[in-house]
Write a protein that holds these residues in place. Structure first.
Motif, PDB file in Angstrom:
ATOM      1  N   GLY A   3      24.530  13.667  35.507  1.00  0.00           N
ATOM      2  CA  GLY A   3      25.832  13.118  35.179  1.00  0.00           C
ATOM      3  C   GLY A   3      25.791  11.638  34.840  1.00  0.00           C
ATOM      4  N   GLY A   4      26.849  11.194  34.172  1.00  0.00           N
ATOM      5  CA  GLY A   4      26.899   9.835  33.659  1.00  0.00           C
ATOM      6  C   GLY A   4      26.900   8.758  34.720  1.00  0.00           C
ATOM      7  N   GLU A   5      27.612   8.972  35.821  1.00  0.00           N
ATOM      8  CA  GLU A   5      27.674   7.945  36.865  1.00  0.00           C
ATOM      9  C   GLU A   5      26.302   7.704  37.481  1.00  0.00           C
ATOM     10  OE1 GLU A   5      30.630   8.546  39.822  1.00  0.00           O
ATOM     11  OE2 GLU A   5      32.267   8.801  38.383  1.00  0.00           O
ATOM     12  N   ILE A   6      25.567   8.786  37.727  1.00  0.00           N
ATOM     13  CA  ILE A   6      24.225   8.656  38.290  1.00  0.00           C
ATOM     14  C   ILE A   6      23.308   7.948  37.299  1.00  0.00           C
ATOM     15  CG2 ILE A   6      22.187   9.932  39.079  1.00  0.00           C
ATOM     16  CD1 ILE A   6      24.470   9.926  41.080  1.00  0.00           C
ATOM     17  N   SER A   7      23.388   8.337  36.021  1.00  0.00           N
ATOM     18  CA  SER A   7      22.536   7.711  35.009  1.00  0.00           C
ATOM     19  C   SER A   7      22.863   6.236  34.835  1.00  0.00           C
ATOM     20  CB  SER A   7      22.683   8.436  33.677  1.00  0.00           C
ATOM     21  OG  SER A   7      22.171   9.750  33.758  1.00  0.00           O
ATOM     22  N   ALA A   8      24.157   5.891  34.887  1.00  0.00           N
ATOM     23  CA  ALA A   8      24.566   4.497  34.739  1.00  0.00           C
ATOM     24  C   ALA A   8      23.960   3.633  35.834  1.00  0.00           C
ATOM     25  CB  ALA A   8      26.091   4.394  34.765  1.00  0.00           C
ATOM     26  N   LYS A   9      23.902   4.168  37.035  1.00  0.00           N
ATOM     27  CA  LYS A   9      23.387   3.396  38.164  1.00  0.00           C
ATOM     28  C   LYS A   9      21.870   3.421  38.260  1.00  0.00           C
ATOM     29  CE  LYS A   9      23.551   3.046  43.222  1.00  0.00           C
ATOM     30  NZ  LYS A   9      24.167   3.555  44.469  1.00  0.00           N
ATOM     31  N   PHE A  10      21.281   4.622  38.160  1.00  0.00           N
ATOM     32  CA  PHE A  10      19.876   4.777  38.507  1.00  0.00           C
ATOM     33  C   PHE A  10      18.912   4.640  37.331  1.00  0.00           C
ATOM     34  CE2 PHE A  10      21.939   6.666  42.197  1.00  0.00           C
ATOM     35  CZ  PHE A  10      21.168   6.164  43.242  1.00  0.00           C
ATOM     36  N   ALA A  11      19.356   4.901  36.100  1.00  0.00           N
ATOM     37  CA  ALA A  11      18.437   4.765  34.971  1.00  0.00           C
ATOM     38  C   ALA A  11      17.935   3.327  34.818  1.00  0.00           C
ATOM     39  CB  ALA A  11      19.084   5.263  33.683  1.00  0.00           C
ATOM     40  N   PRO A  12      18.802   2.317  34.905  1.00  0.00           N
ATOM     41  CA  PRO A  12      18.282   0.942  34.819  1.00  0.00           C
ATOM     42  C   PRO A  12      17.354   0.586  35.975  1.00  0.00           C
ATOM     43  CG  PRO A  12      20.646   0.993  34.394  1.00  0.00           C
ATOM     44  CD  PRO A  12      20.278   2.337  34.930  1.00  0.00           C
ATOM     45  N   ILE A  13      17.636   1.117  37.162  1.00  0.00           N
ATOM     46  CA  ILE A  13      16.746   0.863  38.298  1.00  0.00           C
ATOM     47  C   ILE A  13      15.363   1.431  38.005  1.00  0.00           C
ATOM     48  CG2 ILE A  13      16.295   1.433  40.726  1.00  0.00           C
ATOM     49  CD1 ILE A  13      19.346   1.420  41.153  1.00  0.00           C
ATOM     50  N   ALA A  14      15.327   2.676  37.533  1.00  0.00           N
ATOM     51  CA  ALA A  14      14.038   3.304  37.212  1.00  0.00           C
ATOM     52  C   ALA A  14      13.319   2.527  36.110  1.00  0.00           C
ATOM     53  CB  ALA A  14      14.260   4.758  36.793  1.00  0.00           C
ATOM     54  N   ALA A  15      14.049   2.175  35.060  1.00  0.00           N
ATOM     55  CA  ALA A  15      13.435   1.458  33.939  1.00  0.00           C
ATOM     56  C   ALA A  15      12.879   0.109  34.380  1.00  0.00           C
ATOM     57  CB  ALA A  15      14.452   1.278  32.816  1.00  0.00           C
ATOM     58  N   SER A  16      13.554  -0.549  35.322  1.00  0.00           N
ATOM     59  CA  SER A  16      13.077  -1.849  35.803  1.00  0.00           C
ATOM     60  C   SER A  16      11.770  -1.734  36.566  1.00  0.00           C
ATOM     61  CB  SER A  16      14.138  -2.495  36.702  1.00  0.00           C
ATOM     62  OG  SER A  16      14.214  -1.841  37.968  1.00  0.00           O
ATOM     63  N   LYS A  17      11.451  -0.514  37.018  1.00  0.00           N
ATOM     64  CA  LYS A  17      10.195  -0.274  37.745  1.00  0.00           C
ATOM     65  C   LYS A  17       9.095   0.242  36.823  1.00  0.00           C
ATOM     66  CE  LYS A  17      12.355  -1.362  41.515  1.00  0.00           C
ATOM     67  NZ  LYS A  17      12.746  -0.398  42.547  1.00  0.00           N
ATOM     68  N   GLY A  18       9.362   0.240  35.510  1.00  0.00           N
ATOM     69  CA  GLY A  18       8.361   0.692  34.546  1.00  0.00           C
ATOM     70  C   GLY A  18       8.415   2.161  34.227  1.00  0.00           C
ATOM     71  N   VAL A  19       9.426   2.860  34.731  1.00  0.00           N
ATOM     72  CA  VAL A  19       9.598   4.279  34.435  1.00  0.00           C
ATOM     73  C   VAL A  19      10.313   4.432  33.086  1.00  0.00           C
ATOM     74  CG1 VAL A  19      10.592   6.462  35.239  1.00  0.00           C
ATOM     75  CG2 VAL A  19       9.811   4.754  36.903  1.00  0.00           C
ATOM     76  N   ILE A  20       9.861   5.365  32.258  1.00  0.00           N
ATOM     77  CA  ILE A  20      10.591   5.689  31.029  1.00  0.00           C
ATOM     78  C   ILE A  20      11.565   6.814  31.352  1.00  0.00           C
ATOM     79  CG2 ILE A  20      10.456   6.412  28.630  1.00  0.00           C
ATOM     80  CD1 ILE A  20       7.577   5.412  28.576  1.00  0.00           C
ATOM     81  N   VAL A  21      12.845   6.546  31.181  1.00  0.00           N
ATOM     82  CA  VAL A  21      13.892   7.511  31.496  1.00  0.00           C
ATOM     83  C   VAL A  21      14.304   8.260  30.238  1.00  0.00           C
ATOM     84  CG1 VAL A  21      16.279   7.780  32.270  1.00  0.00           C
ATOM     85  CG2 VAL A  21      14.762   6.150  33.433  1.00  0.00           C
ATOM     86  N   VAL A  22      14.321   9.589  30.325  1.00  0.00           N
ATOM     87  CA  VAL A  22      14.922  10.427  29.282  1.00  0.00           C
ATOM     88  C   VAL A  22      16.190  11.004  29.896  1.00  0.00           C
ATOM     89  CG1 VAL A  22      14.635  12.360  27.707  1.00  0.00           C
ATOM     90  CG2 VAL A  22      12.644  10.962  28.341  1.00  0.00           C
ATOM     91  N   ASP A  23      17.340  10.544  29.413  1.00  0.00           N
ATOM     92  CA  ASP A  23      18.615  10.830  30.067  1.00  0.00           C
ATOM     93  C   ASP A  23      19.430  11.853  29.304  1.00  0.00           C
ATOM     94  OD1 ASP A  23      20.760  10.492  31.923  1.00  0.00           O
ATOM     95  OD2 ASP A  23      21.770   9.281  30.410  1.00  0.00           O
ATOM     96  N   ASN A  24      19.896  12.870  30.020  1.00  0.00           N
ATOM     97  CA  ASN A  24      20.651  13.953  29.397  1.00  0.00           C
ATOM     98  C   ASN A  24      22.163  13.737  29.448  1.00  0.00           C
ATOM     99  OD1 ASN A  24      20.418  16.604  28.095  1.00  0.00           O
ATOM    100  ND2 ASN A  24      21.555  17.344  29.866  1.00  0.00           N
TER     101      ASN A  24
END
Length: 333
Positions: free
Chosen positions: A75-96
């Motif tokens: 969902g969008g709320e989870i992606s809004a919060k956690f995708a940038p956190i993951a990306a800041s740790k060097g993770v490549i996020v593929v978001d649905n």
């Protein structure tokens, strides 16, 4: 091929479980797998490649480990919060989710259509809307060859697009029980209402198709309109697509162009009643096209019928294909 560490966010949901199924089927080279979900589903067990994995609760510190790619479908709320956190740790996020799709800094990718867009990622890549994905695969080669002037989308979307609640409403309705999720009964009915309505009179689903098509095909002058409808079908979205081109065409050549497109299967033999149906396309990764015919109301127009599995190609498979692109372009560090 080197093996990488993969995380699934939303691992117990319908798309999350399909992520795992597709990763297993396509033998994606996973070294370590991490599964994350809400607190409600944390602690449950999921089987992947013959091994049982315990699902962890998604928290801000879960990406403080060696994760290369994370597939999000929570969902969008989870992606809004956690995708940038993951990306800041060097993770490549593929978001649905829909949250990042129209962000100009985030690539919106259908691998058969605009694969090179992944090279411009800044840690997050967006998976397009399910109904957009299946339209893009056949539209891409036609746009390249004949230049699309205008598109009219009319969709017939399965209840699986709403998740388990949509499927439950359909099953309950067939039994004669009241609907609990949709605003009206879906059994034996069609609802011209997907997502919320906006002040334009269009639903968000319709605007997604319009705006995402422009972004993926990189043409913001293209004329596009859409009507999206929920229908009493369990799985697979169907679309009637009317296209007007700038260039003239021979129909046989146009059909051949579609047949040669990667990811497209043409099923179009009306003399034998052969055309794509939701039942036949369920569980498959290709986009099926049929009823290809001239639109005689304009100079250079066609109608076609496009069907695909919205949970696989429309979500999970497309995301896994993006992950495969990241490996093929050697973008995973």
């Amino acid at each position: 091929m080197k093996k990488i560490n993969v995380a699934i966010v939303g691992a117990t949901g319908m798309v999350g479980r399909t992520f795992l199924k597709v990763l297993e089927e396509r033998q994606f080279p996973i070294d370590t797998l991490y599964l994350f979900s809400s607190a409600r589903s944390a602690g449950s067990s999921v089987t992947f490649n013959g091994h049982d994995y315990i699902v962890e609760e998604l928290k801000e510190d879960v990406f403080d480990r060696d994760i290369h790619i994370a597939l999000f479908s929570a969902g969008g709320e989870i992606s809004a919060k956690f995708a940038p956190i993951a990306a800041s740790k060097g993770v490549i996020v593929v978001d649905n989710s829909s949250y990042w799709r129209m962000d100009p800094e985030v690539p919106l990718v259908v691998p058969e259509v605009n694969p090179d867009a992944v090279k411009n990622h800044k840690g997050i890549i967006a998976n397009p809307n399910c109904s957009t994905i299946q339209a893009m695969v056949p539209l891409k080669p036609l746009n390249d060859k004949y230049k699309i002037k205008r598109v009219v989308y009319s969709t017939y979307q399965a209840v699986s697009g709403s998740g388990v609640r949509g499927i439950q409403d359909l099953e309950d309705g067939v039994k004669g029980d009241d609907n609990k999720f949709y605003p009206h009964p879906i059994a034996y009915n069609c609802l011209p209402h997907i997502d919320v309505f906006t002040d334009t009179g269009y639903s968000k689903e319709e605007l997604k198709m319009i705006n995402e098509t422009m972004k993926i095909l990189d043409n913001y002058d293209m004329k596009i309109t859409a009507t999206t409808v929920r229908v009493p079908v369990k799985n697979c979205h169907s679309e009637s697509i009317n296209i007007e081109f700038e260039e003239a065409f021979e129909l046989s050549s146009l059909v051949k162009t579609l047949e040669e497109m990667t990811g497209v299967v043409v099923v179009d033999n009306i003399s034998n009643n052969e055309y794509p149906t939701a039942i036949d396309c369920s569980g498959k990764d290709e986009v099926f096209v049929g009823r290809i015919r001239r639109d005689f109301s304009v100079d250079n127009g066609i109608n076609m019928w496009v069907v695909a599995d919205n949970i696989r190609k429309g979500a999970a498979t497309n995301a896994v294909q993006i992950a495969e692109l990241l490996l093929s372009y050697d973008l995973v560090q």
